[in-house]
Design a protein around this motif. Structure first.
Motif: not given
Length: 379
Positions: A104-106, A145-148, A220-223, A226-230
């Motif tokens: 979920l990112t830091n 650990l994670s690329p994201i 959930a929508g915000m994550v 963010m994951e898809h660059g929007h």
């Protein structure tokens, strides 16, 4: 008597602004550099990093909504009632924070776990400030650990064109070493006593199902956005329903935190681009792993690890070595990772900055050589 209130408002505003020393310091830095080294408007837009600010705003809206719904308080009471010891609960929260940060990112992990920790501390004898410092360290270890897991990993993963699992495997020795140190610190630092819970806290907290559902969907929508660059679009989409349905939630947002990050991005972005800084880097041999490692850590301490990554990514031939360096550089001074500042701001505990430095600086001095030896040995 009527004119006293309007007269008092500017004084209160000035007093609050004076307490925001980090905002003032970086705003002055950005202003001074803009005067001494003026740049085109496009440069300032790039340094401002609007997608990052928009992502932070969206997360703040969603988490404030979850807080206002009463859901955090209810979950805190349930979790505290089922825990057997302070150390056990503390280790659970630290592990959950680190694990969440891998997917979920830091910053998302902190936005979820720090309010829960503060809520538990409000109804029990859990040492909140110790826990928040440990959680700040834990997200740095887990997200490594994670690329994201954090912005610097995402940038380096995409820049190096590495497979997702390949990047994670390369980062595993460093992440495991870092988390082992955090877990050892938590085990030694947290008290072993039993949890003392206020009886009234177990009576249950009122939860607003509508606000809870809206806020969870918003998170959930915000994550996903963010994951898809929007991130910018996601934040705008959240502002509309909350402005119509939950204006009080928007009013409670920490708008000065956003202003602080904007000032940090402008000030540090401009500083890193100064010709003197670039000239100093030209004299370093980035073909040597030790130089990459020390430069990544040192730059993170000066300008934070995400700007340090941007500064060094085109100079360091080994993106994994640079990723390890800037993630280790997240420890130490608070500015080393912006996640540290988010954790302290969410907790709002007196003496937070001082305690973070008392713990995190020695932690960096122990962690840095150990991680280097482990990664070189296994590499």
């Amino acid at each position: 008597m009527v004119s006293a209130a309007p007269a008092a408002w500017p004084r209160r505003a000035l007093e609050r602004l004076a307490a925001e020393w980090l905002l003032l310091a970086f705003a002055l830095l950005a202003l001074a550099l803009a005067v001494l080294d003026p740049q085109p408007l496009e440069q300032y837009r790039r340094w401002l990093r609007l997608p990052t600010l928009a992502g932070l705003l969206g997360l703040m809206i969603a988490i404030q909504g979850i807080r206002d719904s009463g859901l955090v308080q209810r979950l805190a009471a349930l979790l505290a009632a089922r825990a057997h010891s302070l150390r056990g609960l503390g280790l659970l929260l630290v592990a959950a924070t680190a694990l969440a940060s891998t997917v979920l990112t830091n910053d998302v992990s902190l936005f979820l776990l720090v309010p829960l920790t503060v809520a538990i501390g409000g109804i029990s004898n859990l040492p909140v400030l110790r826990m928040v410092v440990l959680e700040a360290l834990a997200v740095n270890a887990g997200s490594t650990l994670s690329p994201i897991g954090n912005p610097q990993n995402l940038l380096l993963w995409q820049y190096g064109h590495l497979p997702f699992l390949g990047f994670a495997a390369a980062m595993l020795p460093a992440a495991a070493t870092m988390f082992a140190l955090v877990a050892a610190l938590a085990w030694c630092w947290l008290p072993r006593g039993r949890i003392a819970i206020e009886a009234a806290a177990l009576d249950g907290h009122r939860v607003s199902p509508a606000l809870a559902a809206l806020s969870l969907l918003a998170l959930a929508g915000m994550v996903l956005m963010m994951e898809h660059g929007h991130a910018l679009l996601g934040a705008l989409l959240l502002l509309a329903p909350f402005a119509l349905l939950e204006r009080r939630t928007l009013a409670r947002l920490d708008w000065l935190l956003l202003a602080t990050f904007a000032a940090i991005f402008l000030g540090l972005g401009h500083f890193a681009a100064l010709p003197a800084v670039q000239h100093a880097l030209d004299g370093l041999d980035f073909g040597r792993p030790a130089v990459v490692y020390l430069a990544g850590i040192a730059a993170s301490q000066l300008i934070s690890n995400v700007p340090a990554t941007v500064l060094l990514v085109e100079r360091a031939p080994d993106t994994v070595a640079l990723a390890v360096a800037v993630n280790v550089g997240g420890f130490g001074v608070a500015i080393g990772s912006l996640a540290n500042l988010i954790a302290l701001r969410l907790a709002r505990q007196p003496g937070g900055m001082r305690l973070l430095h008392l713990v995190s600086v020695p932690f960096l001095l122990l962690c840095a050589p150990l991680v280097y030896l482990v990664t070189r040995w296994l590499g």
